[in-house]
Write an enzyme that holds these catalytic residues in place. Structure first.
Site, PDB file in Angstrom:
ATOM      1  N   SER A 107      25.513  68.945  31.039  1.00  0.00           N
ATOM      2  CA  SER A 107      24.901  67.708  30.324  1.00  0.00           C
ATOM      3  C   SER A 107      24.801  66.722  31.380  1.00  0.00           C
ATOM      4  O   SER A 107      24.250  66.665  32.636  1.00  0.00           O
ATOM      5  CB  SER A 107      25.510  67.423  29.089  1.00  0.00           C
ATOM      6  OG  SER A 107      24.925  66.586  28.533  1.00  0.00           O
ATOM      7  N   ASP A 250      18.819  62.753  30.611  1.00  0.00           N
ATOM      8  CA  ASP A 250      19.978  63.047  31.356  1.00  0.00           C
ATOM      9  C   ASP A 250      19.615  64.339  32.101  1.00  0.00           C
ATOM     10  O   ASP A 250      18.553  64.797  31.801  1.00  0.00           O
ATOM     11  CB  ASP A 250      21.295  63.066  30.518  1.00  0.00           C
ATOM     12  CG  ASP A 250      21.299  64.172  29.319  1.00  0.00           C
ATOM     13  OD1 ASP A 250      20.275  64.759  29.014  1.00  0.00           O
ATOM     14  OD2 ASP A 250      22.386  64.716  29.210  1.00  0.00           O
ATOM     15  N   ASP A 252      20.103  67.609  31.393  1.00  0.00           N
ATOM     16  CA  ASP A 252      19.605  68.596  30.601  1.00  0.00           C
ATOM     17  C   ASP A 252      18.772  68.112  29.282  1.00  0.00           C
ATOM     18  O   ASP A 252      18.190  69.014  28.708  1.00  0.00           O
ATOM     19  CB  ASP A 252      20.830  69.539  30.090  1.00  0.00           C
ATOM     20  CG  ASP A 252      21.622  68.944  28.878  1.00  0.00           C
ATOM     21  OD1 ASP A 252      21.689  67.600  29.076  1.00  0.00           O
ATOM     22  OD2 ASP A 252      21.984  69.421  28.132  1.00  0.00           O
ATOM     23  N   ASP A 254      18.566  66.257  26.924  1.00  0.00           N
ATOM     24  CA  ASP A 254      18.515  66.343  25.579  1.00  0.00           C
ATOM     25  C   ASP A 254      18.944  64.810  25.240  1.00  0.00           C
ATOM     26  O   ASP A 254      18.948  64.409  23.739  1.00  0.00           O
ATOM     27  CB  ASP A 254      19.822  67.133  24.670  1.00  0.00           C
ATOM     28  CG  ASP A 254      21.113  66.791  25.533  1.00  0.00           C
ATOM     29  OD1 ASP A 254      21.480  66.119  26.487  1.00  0.00           O
ATOM     30  OD2 ASP A 254      22.255  67.369  25.050  1.00  0.00           O
TER      31      ASP A 254
HETATM   32 MG    MG Z   1      22.826  66.155  27.729  1.00  0.00          MG
END
Ligand code: MG
Length: 463
Positions: A107, A250, A252, A254
């Site tokens: 993440s 960010d 990834d 999300d």
């Molecule tokens: Mg993330």
């Protein structure tokens, strides 16, 4: 303790560790093998199908290869997605009617970290009991390796960005957004959101200035989308003629953070609030879900739409999704910029967030700064302490008990750590699921009062 001595973090959010020390191909194969074995046991299928994506970090390919190996060797068939946003993995599970998915990602953590996040057959983070069972299988090496004739097969599908964008476009008033021809600056931090982020904005008729838009996996700045890490986005948005806003994903993809048309960072707490405002304008009312560390702004917005309510849950996507599903919720997320739009997927999704904010801008016909100025404002203080500096995980429960005792006359919640609600603010103390830290978050009318609430809580906890 330095980051390089951090232990392997096993939690409801999956597994995370330091590449080369605690996060190795061996761990990835074992954890994926545990997940594959769990799927075989719980679905009753001999060959569960699992979608696997990675967030583009340079450490991703060897870990993804090892994870895919672990799945194949437990008899799972693998749909290899290549670099994919974590929410795209959720979308592709339902697109392929797969039995689960793995996102190889740490993440927003810096480049030293990597990890694995599991998603179930509904494309959602498994609830705590299930996550614990997968971790137990991994720790106890209860892995059901199969014989040569049962080994799974790999297929490849690198269209996740397209499929994901199409889902989002079907959930918003794309024509209204297109008619405005917004100028948008996008910072994808050279992560997995590069392709899909740009694709969505172009499909919505935006003219895009793309910062850190090459998915090299070498992050253009410290990746967590916080004000101190988004200096270039702020400068570019403020100086781009006609820019409506700037968006930061960010690695990834999300989470989403936003700067207004003047280049001012509006705070990651505002992402969820702006998206919620647009959803409630559209639906009139409904149930929303947010975690206990999320700003009171969302309660104030919901109060403007009679019949609406906000369900508060423990921190962690799985908990917010459980709150949404059990209450028939229409929208939810977390104050860190994580927006969950159930029609797209059950994962926090920066693409859904961007589309809803642009739809709000199109609907309001006002600059973003003016919309933000009309929101209730609080000061929020987010502190973190190294777990080791407070005496390790064993010291957390006694500290929580001390806070509860000290504030027993106030409104308390111990759903996750302890949150104390005062008439003029609140403070929330909890151990992180994903990092060896303790968080203290407080919100009040002024920064001074929020700091005071943090101090009060820390003193009571003895940390
Ligand atoms: Mg993330």
């Amino acid at each position: 303790m330095t980051a390089h001595e951090a232990p392997l973090m096993l939690s409801v959010s999956g597994v995370r560790g330091i590449v080369g020390t605690t996060m190795t191909p061996e761990v990835a194969a074992g954890y994926a093998g545990a997940f594959g074995s769990f799927l075989k046991a719980t679905t009753g299928k001999a060959r569960p199908r699992v979608a696997v994506g990675l967030d583009g970090r340079i450490s991703g390919p060897p870990l993804a290869s090892a994870a895919i190996g672990g799945l194949l060797a437990t008899g799972c068939d693998v749909i290899e997605l290549g670099v994919a946003m974590t929410p795209s993995v959720g979308v592709m599970i339902s697109h392929h009617r797969a039995d689960g998915g793995l996102a190889i990602t740490a993440s927003h953590n810096p480049i030293e970290w990597n990890g694995i996040k599991c998603l179930d057959g509904d494309g959602l983070a498994p609830p705590p009991a299930v996550a614990k069972e997968i971790v137990a299988r991994f720790k106890e090496r209860r892995i059901d390796w199969c014989g040569p004739l049962e080994i799974g097969r790999v297929t490849h599908d690198h269209t996740s960005a397209r499929v994901h964008c199409d889902r989002v476009l079907a959930q918003v008033d794309a024509d209204a957004i297109r008619s405005r021809q917004f100028v948008v600056v996008l910072d994808s931090v050279n992560g997995s959101g590069c392709e899909g982020g740009r694709m969505l904005l172009e499909a919505l008729g935006c003219r895009v200035t793309h910062l850190f838009g090459e998915p090299t996996g070498v992050f253009g700045h410290t990746p967590e989308p916080l004000v101190q890490n988004l200096v270039e986005l702020a400068r570019a948005t403020g100086s781009t003629p006609g820019a409506a806003c700037g968006f930061a994903q960010d690695p990834d993809a999300d989470r989403l953070a936003i700067v207004d048309e003047t280049g001012r960072f509006i705070g990651e707490e505002c992402t969820l609030v702006l998206a919620a405002l647009r959803i409630l304008q559209r639906t009139g009312s409904g149930a929303l879900a947010a975690n206990l560390s999320t700003s009171r702004m969302i309660d104030d917005i919901a109060a403007r739409f009679p019949g609406s309510r906000v369900v508060r849950t423990a921190v962690g996507e799985a908990n917010v999704v459980a709150g949404l599903r059990s209450n028939g919720g229409i929208f939810g997320g977390e104050g860190n910029g994580g927006v969950i739009l159930p029609g797209v997927c059950w994962v926090r999704d920066s693409l859904s967030a961007m589309a809803l904010v642009l739809e709000l801008l199109a609907h309001e016909g006002k600059p973003l700064s003016a919309i933000v100025a009309s929101l209730p404002r609080y000061a929020m203080i987010k502190r973190k302490m190294e777990l080791a500096s407070v005496g390790g995980m064993a010291a957390v429960a006694p500290a929580l008990a001390k806070v509860k005792a000290a504030f027993r006359k106030e409104r308390l919640s111990d759903v996750d750590g302890v949150r104390v609600d005062f008439a003029d603010g609140w403070v929330h103390l909890r151990a992180s699921n994903t990092e060896p830290i303790v968080r203290v978050i407080a919100e009040a009318a002024t920064e001074a009062r929020a700091n005071e609430l943090c101090d009060l809580c820390e003193r009571a906890a003895g940390v």
